[in-house]
Structure formats: structure tokens, C-alpha cells
Scaffold this motif. Structure first.
Motif, PDB file in Angstrom:
ATOM      1  N   ASP A  61      55.459  42.395  32.900  1.00  0.00           N
ATOM      2  CA  ASP A  61      56.718  43.017  33.311  1.00  0.00           C
ATOM      3  C   ASP A  61      56.463  44.261  34.151  1.00  0.00           C
ATOM      4  OD1 ASP A  61      59.734  43.327  33.006  1.00  0.00           O
ATOM      5  OD2 ASP A  61      59.047  45.220  32.143  1.00  0.00           O
ATOM      6  N   ALA A  62      55.442  45.028  33.793  1.00  0.00           N
ATOM      7  CA  ALA A  62      55.097  46.222  34.573  1.00  0.00           C
ATOM      8  C   ALA A  62      54.614  45.842  35.962  1.00  0.00           C
ATOM      9  CB  ALA A  62      54.023  47.030  33.840  1.00  0.00           C
ATOM     10  N   VAL A  63      53.863  44.740  36.061  1.00  0.00           N
ATOM     11  CA  VAL A  63      53.386  44.291  37.364  1.00  0.00           C
ATOM     12  C   VAL A  63      54.544  43.793  38.215  1.00  0.00           C
ATOM     13  CG1 VAL A  63      51.958  42.564  38.540  1.00  0.00           C
ATOM     14  CG2 VAL A  63      51.072  43.753  36.533  1.00  0.00           C
ATOM     15  N   ARG A  64      55.442  43.015  37.595  1.00  0.00           N
ATOM     16  CA  ARG A  64      56.597  42.492  38.349  1.00  0.00           C
ATOM     17  C   ARG A  64      57.485  43.623  38.860  1.00  0.00           C
ATOM     18  NH1 ARG A  64      56.697  38.363  34.379  1.00  0.00           N
ATOM     19  NH2 ARG A  64      58.137  39.624  33.135  1.00  0.00           N
ATOM     20  N   SER A  65      57.663  44.649  38.058  1.00  0.00           N
ATOM     21  CA  SER A  65      58.486  45.785  38.466  1.00  0.00           C
ATOM     22  C   SER A  65      57.699  46.781  39.307  1.00  0.00           C
ATOM     23  CB  SER A  65      59.062  46.487  37.235  1.00  0.00           C
ATOM     24  OG  SER A  65      58.025  46.967  36.398  1.00  0.00           O
ATOM     25  N   ARG A  66      56.425  46.464  39.574  1.00  0.00           N
ATOM     26  CA  ARG A  66      55.552  47.310  40.391  1.00  0.00           C
ATOM     27  C   ARG A  66      55.448  48.725  39.825  1.00  0.00           C
ATOM     28  NH1 ARG A  66      57.409  45.311  46.468  1.00  0.00           N
ATOM     29  NH2 ARG A  66      56.616  43.195  46.277  1.00  0.00           N
ATOM     30  N   ASP A  67      55.336  48.767  38.510  1.00  0.00           N
ATOM     31  CA  ASP A  67      55.163  50.035  37.809  1.00  0.00           C
ATOM     32  C   ASP A  67      53.671  50.222  37.551  1.00  0.00           C
ATOM     33  OD1 ASP A  67      55.222  52.244  36.221  1.00  0.00           O
ATOM     34  OD2 ASP A  67      56.775  51.511  34.848  1.00  0.00           O
ATOM     35  N   LEU A  68      52.984  50.769  38.540  1.00  0.00           N
ATOM     36  CA  LEU A  68      51.532  50.911  38.449  1.00  0.00           C
ATOM     37  C   LEU A  68      51.100  51.820  37.298  1.00  0.00           C
ATOM     38  CD1 LEU A  68      48.719  50.318  39.522  1.00  0.00           C
ATOM     39  CD2 LEU A  68      49.032  52.150  41.195  1.00  0.00           C
ATOM     40  N   PRO A  69      51.736  52.968  37.059  1.00  0.00           N
ATOM     41  CA  PRO A  69      51.288  53.812  35.934  1.00  0.00           C
ATOM     42  C   PRO A  69      51.326  53.074  34.600  1.00  0.00           C
ATOM     43  CG  PRO A  69      52.736  55.050  37.369  1.00  0.00           C
ATOM     44  CD  PRO A  69      52.797  53.634  37.839  1.00  0.00           C
ATOM     45  N   ARG A  70      52.426  52.316  34.349  1.00  0.00           N
ATOM     46  CA  ARG A  70      52.534  51.614  33.071  1.00  0.00           C
ATOM     47  C   ARG A  70      51.511  50.487  32.968  1.00  0.00           C
ATOM     48  NH1 ARG A  70      56.622  47.767  30.821  1.00  0.00           N
ATOM     49  NH2 ARG A  70      57.636  47.756  32.850  1.00  0.00           N
ATOM     50  N   ALA A  71      51.310  49.746  34.051  1.00  0.00           N
ATOM     51  CA  ALA A  71      50.345  48.642  34.031  1.00  0.00           C
ATOM     52  C   ALA A  71      48.926  49.158  33.824  1.00  0.00           C
ATOM     53  CB  ALA A  71      50.442  47.837  35.330  1.00  0.00           C
ATOM     54  N   LEU A  72      48.583  50.232  34.524  1.00  0.00           N
ATOM     55  CA  LEU A  72      47.232  50.777  34.384  1.00  0.00           C
ATOM     56  C   LEU A  72      47.032  51.418  33.023  1.00  0.00           C
ATOM     57  CD1 LEU A  72      44.547  51.265  35.748  1.00  0.00           C
ATOM     58  CD2 LEU A  72      45.482  53.350  36.763  1.00  0.00           C
ATOM     59  N   ARG A  73      48.073  52.058  32.498  1.00  0.00           N
ATOM     60  CA  ARG A  73      47.986  52.655  31.171  1.00  0.00           C
ATOM     61  C   ARG A  73      47.705  51.596  30.118  1.00  0.00           C
ATOM     62  NH1 ARG A  73      52.863  54.506  30.886  1.00  0.00           N
ATOM     63  NH2 ARG A  73      52.391  56.251  32.258  1.00  0.00           N
ATOM     64  N   PHE A  74      48.321  50.442  30.263  1.00  0.00           N
ATOM     65  CA  PHE A  74      48.081  49.364  29.304  1.00  0.00           C
ATOM     66  C   PHE A  74      46.624  48.897  29.371  1.00  0.00           C
ATOM     67  CE2 PHE A  74      47.649  44.818  28.570  1.00  0.00           C
ATOM     68  CZ  PHE A  74      48.108  44.704  27.274  1.00  0.00           C
ATOM     69  N   LEU A  75      46.109  48.668  30.583  1.00  0.00           N
ATOM     70  CA  LEU A  75      44.734  48.191  30.726  1.00  0.00           C
ATOM     71  C   LEU A  75      43.741  49.206  30.183  1.00  0.00           C
ATOM     72  CD1 LEU A  75      44.697  46.510  34.259  1.00  0.00           C
ATOM     73  CD2 LEU A  75      44.809  45.410  32.025  1.00  0.00           C
ATOM     74  N   PRO A 101      39.115  37.431  22.602  1.00  0.00           N
ATOM     75  CA  PRO A 101      39.125  37.866  24.001  1.00  0.00           C
ATOM     76  C   PRO A 101      40.534  37.920  24.577  1.00  0.00           C
ATOM     77  CG  PRO A 101      38.455  35.556  23.838  1.00  0.00           C
ATOM     78  CD  PRO A 101      38.549  36.082  22.439  1.00  0.00           C
ATOM     79  N   ALA A 102      40.717  38.848  25.543  1.00  0.00           N
ATOM     80  CA  ALA A 102      41.980  38.953  26.266  1.00  0.00           C
ATOM     81  C   ALA A 102      42.093  37.801  27.255  1.00  0.00           C
ATOM     82  CB  ALA A 102      42.047  40.290  26.999  1.00  0.00           C
ATOM     83  N   PRO A 103      43.304  37.459  27.677  1.00  0.00           N
ATOM     84  CA  PRO A 103      43.459  36.380  28.661  1.00  0.00           C
ATOM     85  C   PRO A 103      42.620  36.657  29.898  1.00  0.00           C
ATOM     86  CG  PRO A 103      45.592  37.034  27.776  1.00  0.00           C
ATOM     87  CD  PRO A 103      44.587  38.024  27.253  1.00  0.00           C
ATOM     88  N   PRO A 104      41.826  35.692  30.365  1.00  0.00           N
ATOM     89  CA  PRO A 104      40.912  35.933  31.490  1.00  0.00           C
ATOM     90  C   PRO A 104      41.684  36.138  32.795  1.00  0.00           C
ATOM     91  CG  PRO A 104      40.951  33.601  30.901  1.00  0.00           C
ATOM     92  CD  PRO A 104      41.734  34.319  29.843  1.00  0.00           C
ATOM     93  N   GLY A 105      41.189  37.089  33.591  1.00  0.00           N
ATOM     94  CA  GLY A 105      41.737  37.294  34.919  1.00  0.00           C
ATOM     95  C   GLY A 105      43.030  38.059  34.976  1.00  0.00           C
ATOM     96  N   ARG A 106      43.557  38.506  33.835  1.00  0.00           N
ATOM     97  CA  ARG A 106      44.839  39.188  33.861  1.00  0.00           C
ATOM     98  C   ARG A 106      44.728  40.604  34.414  1.00  0.00           C
ATOM     99  NH1 ARG A 106      48.264  36.416  30.393  1.00  0.00           N
ATOM    100  NH2 ARG A 106      49.962  37.693  31.215  1.00  0.00           N
ATOM    101  N   ASP A 107      43.563  41.243  34.245  1.00  0.00           N
ATOM    102  CA  ASP A 107      43.431  42.616  34.706  1.00  0.00           C
ATOM    103  C   ASP A 107      43.516  42.730  36.227  1.00  0.00           C
ATOM    104  OD1 ASP A 107      41.138  41.174  34.838  1.00  0.00           O
ATOM    105  OD2 ASP A 107      39.870  42.615  33.791  1.00  0.00           O
ATOM    106  N   TRP A 108      43.207  41.639  36.947  1.00  0.00           N
ATOM    107  CA  TRP A 108      43.328  41.654  38.405  1.00  0.00           C
ATOM    108  C   TRP A 108      44.754  41.989  38.842  1.00  0.00           C
ATOM    109  CZ3 TRP A 108      39.427  40.425  42.023  1.00  0.00           C
ATOM    110  CH2 TRP A 108      38.228  39.936  41.491  1.00  0.00           C
ATOM    111  N   GLU A 109      45.727  41.559  38.053  1.00  0.00           N
ATOM    112  CA  GLU A 109      47.120  41.649  38.464  1.00  0.00           C
ATOM    113  C   GLU A 109      47.598  43.081  38.648  1.00  0.00           C
ATOM    114  OE1 GLU A 109      49.397  39.463  35.642  1.00  0.00           O
ATOM    115  OE2 GLU A 109      48.247  37.609  35.903  1.00  0.00           O
ATOM    116  N   VAL A 110      46.858  44.048  38.130  1.00  0.00           N
ATOM    117  CA  VAL A 110      47.276  45.437  38.294  1.00  0.00           C
ATOM    118  C   VAL A 110      47.309  45.823  39.767  1.00  0.00           C
ATOM    119  CG1 VAL A 110      44.967  46.452  38.163  1.00  0.00           C
ATOM    120  CG2 VAL A 110      46.941  47.762  37.364  1.00  0.00           C
ATOM    121  N   LEU A 111      46.527  45.143  40.604  1.00  0.00           N
ATOM    122  CA  LEU A 111      46.516  45.446  42.038  1.00  0.00           C
ATOM    123  C   LEU A 111      47.838  45.083  42.701  1.00  0.00           C
ATOM    124  CD1 LEU A 111      42.932  44.211  42.998  1.00  0.00           C
ATOM    125  CD2 LEU A 111      43.665  46.515  42.383  1.00  0.00           C
TER     126      LEU A 111
END
Length: 395
Positions: A61-75, A101-111
């Protein structure tokens, strides 16, 4: 067109997961009783989950809303699981650790959340976070290329190194070269034919010229660029051009906020009239704020700036676009202290385009992968993933 975006704000504070955090759950199962009065050893099974599906849903949801601080804070709050389960022995018993393990490849989405970020330092933090995790293995791997080789590049040296005349590596005026000249000739021929048939187009032509002039003056040519995008060869050349900026900036270690291919979206983001790749050079911003600019930072910026021209020359044998990139280069050369002379600007431009040309030639497979990903409309994270995969497979 390559663009830079400079901004400053308070850096994001990193967080770490704790036993009471929702990102790290601890469950203990009692061990079976052992016989014998002297044996009081217990076995603990320690289950550690990096995150739950619901929490990764919040990340999406943070990625879809382009909320970079929230997405990066989660990671940053999710610690990477160990490579393999480990067993620890202690006086009180044995502890078996099992990591989920966390879902693979999900951390890429923060970009993908970087496109609307106002703080470019936060964008840089996202790239550095993924690089530290080992995700962006090739990010900044060629940043030291600006320290190598001489800076004097004559037209003869340029031809020896690239196989192309200097004129082939210079932007062309529309209608004077390449396929645009045929379009211009066809248009003028059609108008002449209609005039000989008695069809008066003077009023229509005057209205069209007035609209084009207004578009160029007030919208930076956005409307004309939008119409031109419907012509496949023109659109393909734009993709090749922007992929050159993107790949070079990535290899030079400059975080990319996004690649804008729609002229009206580019206009909304302050890039008038055409597509653009927005990247950020932290060292250059810092030096400009201090009132000076080192040769290393300037060379790196010029390489990224001329990478679009180099990419077109590499694929098509000559460059047509990049006039705005050249204008930006000239404006920066004037701001230097002392400003570069015309001869020095020409030499620096030849050096930059030669370096970018060779860099893209060495990574031709990655450039093609970036073009295909942009053509398919993939997000920035997928485009960079395709670049990483292409470089890895090329080894």
C-alpha cells in the motif's frame, strides 16, 4: 533528456525490530520431559518470522501510494533472516532457530515509490539500503571510471575510440537530418501539391504555426512531443535515449528517481517538452552548496548527461536527440569558476560522450534489457532488476 533533482530534508531514522515488535514474533514450545532427576535441560524452538502477509500488504500500500518514507521505514524494520538455521548450546539448554523468509523480491518495490519523493536524500537512502542488502550488486560499480585516462580527446581520437565521426555524436536539428528530413520534405511536397490544385491552406497553415509557436513558448513543445510519440520510430529512439541515461547513472552510482516517457507527465514534473530521466548526484550537490565543483563530480555528471546521445549513436550509428542535454551542459560550463572556453567545452563534451559510448558498449546487453523493459511499460524496480539480471548473465 537527463535531469537532476536536488532537495534536502531530515534523513529518515532507521528502526530495528525487537522481540515485542509486530515484525518479529517469538514462540516457545515446551520440550518433552527427560527421565532422571539430574537432567533439567530444555529444548526451545525459536521461530522468527520476518513479516506477515498483512504487514507486507501495508508495504504494498505504501508503494502504491508512493509513500517512500513509510515503505523504507518498513524495510528497515525487517531484519534479513539468517542464511541457514543455527543451533546454539547453552548451560540451560539448546536453542534451535528457524527463520521464516520474507517474500522474495519484494524489497525491490521500494524503488517504485521514489517517483514522487521530494527529498532526494531519501531516494539515495533507498538505493543504499538495497545495495547494503546485496540486492543492487552493480549499483555504482563504474563510478571510478572518471578517474581513468586523459581528458584531451580530439575528433581523431574520438573516431578511433568509437568508430564514428564527431558529427555523428552531436544532436541534430529537427528536419535537417535523419528520418525527420524525409517527413519535412513529404510535408512540404504535399502542401505544394494541394496549392497547385487550387486548395488554399494558408489560413490553416497560419493557425497550425501559431499553435506550434504557442506550444513551444508556453509548454516547451509538450503537445508536439505528445503527437510525435505516436510515431513508432520516434518513440523507440526516445526509449533508447532514456535507457542510456538510466543505465549510465545506475552504473555510476547516482540514484534514479524515475524515468518519465509521457510528455504531459514530464511537464507536470517540471521537464518541459519531452521525456526525461531524473537522477541525483549527492557529491555534486554538496560541492555546489559549498561553492565549488571538483573535476570528478563534473565529469561524472557530464557522462550521464551525454549518455542519451551515446546510446543513440551506439544503436543507430548517429544521434538525433539530446539538444536539451547539450544546452544544460553549456549552462553548467558557464557557471564554473573559471568558466570553460568554447574549445574546452568541446573537448569535455567529446570526452564525456566517448566515455559513455564505451561504457554502454561494454554493457550493451543491459542497455537492451532496459530498453525492452521501458518499452513494455514496466516500473522502475523491474527495469533495474532486468539490468541486474542482464549484467549477471553476461558474466
Amino acid at each position: 533528456m537527463a535531469t537532476t533533482a536536488f532537495s534536502c530534508s531530515r534523513p529518515l531514522a532507521s528502526t530495528r525490530s525487537s522481540p515485542s515488535s509486530p515484525f518479529s514474533s517469538r514462540r516457545f514450545l515446551p520440550s518433552p520431559r527427560r527421565r532422571g532427576p539430574s537432567t533439567r535441560t530444555r529444548t526451545r524452538i525459536h521461530l522468527r518470522a520476518g513479516s506477515s502477509l498483512k504487514e507486507w500488504g501495508d508495504f504494498e500500500d505504501a508503494v502504491r501510494s508512493r509513500d517512500l518514507p513509510r515503505a523504507l521505514r518498513f524495510l528497515q524494520s525487517v531484519e534479513p533472516p539468517p542464511a541457514q538455521p543455527s543451533t546454539e548450546s547453552a548451560a540451560g539448554g539448546a536453542v534451535a532457530r528457524v527463520a521464516l523468509p520474507a517474500p522474495p523480491g519484494r524489497d525491490w518495490e521500494v524503488l517504485d515509490a521514489c517517483i514522487d519523493a521530494d527529498d532526494m536524500r531519501l531516494v539515495g537512502r533507498a538505493y543504499q539500503f538495497l545495495a547494503d542488502r546485496g540486492v543492487l550488486a552493480n549499483f555504482g560499480k563504474c563510478k571510478n571510471i572518471v578517474l581513468e585516462g586523459p581528458r584531451e580527446v580530439t575528433p581523431t581520437v574520438l573516431k578511433e575510440m568509437t568508430g564514428l565521426e564527431a558529427i555523428k555524436l552531436a544532436p541534430k536539428k529537427w528536419g535537417l537530418s535523419g528520418s525527420s528530413s524525409y517527413v519535412l520534405i513529404g510535408f512540404l511536397g504535399g502542401v505544394s501539391y494541394l496549392l497547385t490544385q487550387g486548395v488554399d491552406l494558408r489560413s490553416n497553415l497560419a493557425a497550425i504555426l501559431a499553435l506550434v509557436t504557442a506550444d513551444a513558448m508556453f509548454l516547451g513543445g509538450t503537445c508536439v512531443a505528445q503527437i510525435s510519440c505516436f510515431w513508432p520510430p520516434y518513440k523507440r529512439r526516445i526509449l533508447v535515449h532514456e535507457a542510456g541515461h538510466l543505465l549510465t547513472a545506475y552504473l555510476m552510482g547516482c540514484p534514479i528517481r524515475g524515468v518519465i516517457l509521457d510528455p504531459f507527465v514530464a511537464l507536470r514534473m517540471g521537464i518541459q517538452g519531452q521525456a526525461g530521466t531524473q537522477f541525483w548526484d549527492e557529491k555534486m550537490e554538496k560541492e555546489l552548496a559549498e561553492g565549488h565543483l571538483s573535476s570528478t563530480a563534473f565529469d561524472r555528471y557530464c557522462m550521464i548527461l551525454f549518455a542519451g546521445i551515446a546510446a543513440e549513436a551506439l544503436v543507430y550509428g548517429e544521434a538525433e536527440g539530446g539538444e536539451n542535454d547539450e544546452n544544460l551542459f553549456r549552462s553548467l560550463c558557464i557557471l564554473l569558476d573559471p568558466p570553460l572556453s568554447v574549445a574546452q567545452m568541446a573537448n569535455r563534451a567529446r570526452w564525456s560522450v566517448m566515455q559513455s559510448y564505451n561504457l554502454l558498449k561494454w554493457h550493451k546487453k543491459a542497455h537492451r534489457a532496459a530498453v525492452k523493459a521501458l518499452e513494455s511499460g514496466y516500473s522502475l524496480s523491474t527495469v533495474i532488476r532486468r539490468i541486474e539480471e542482464a549484467i549477471s548473465s553476461d558474466r
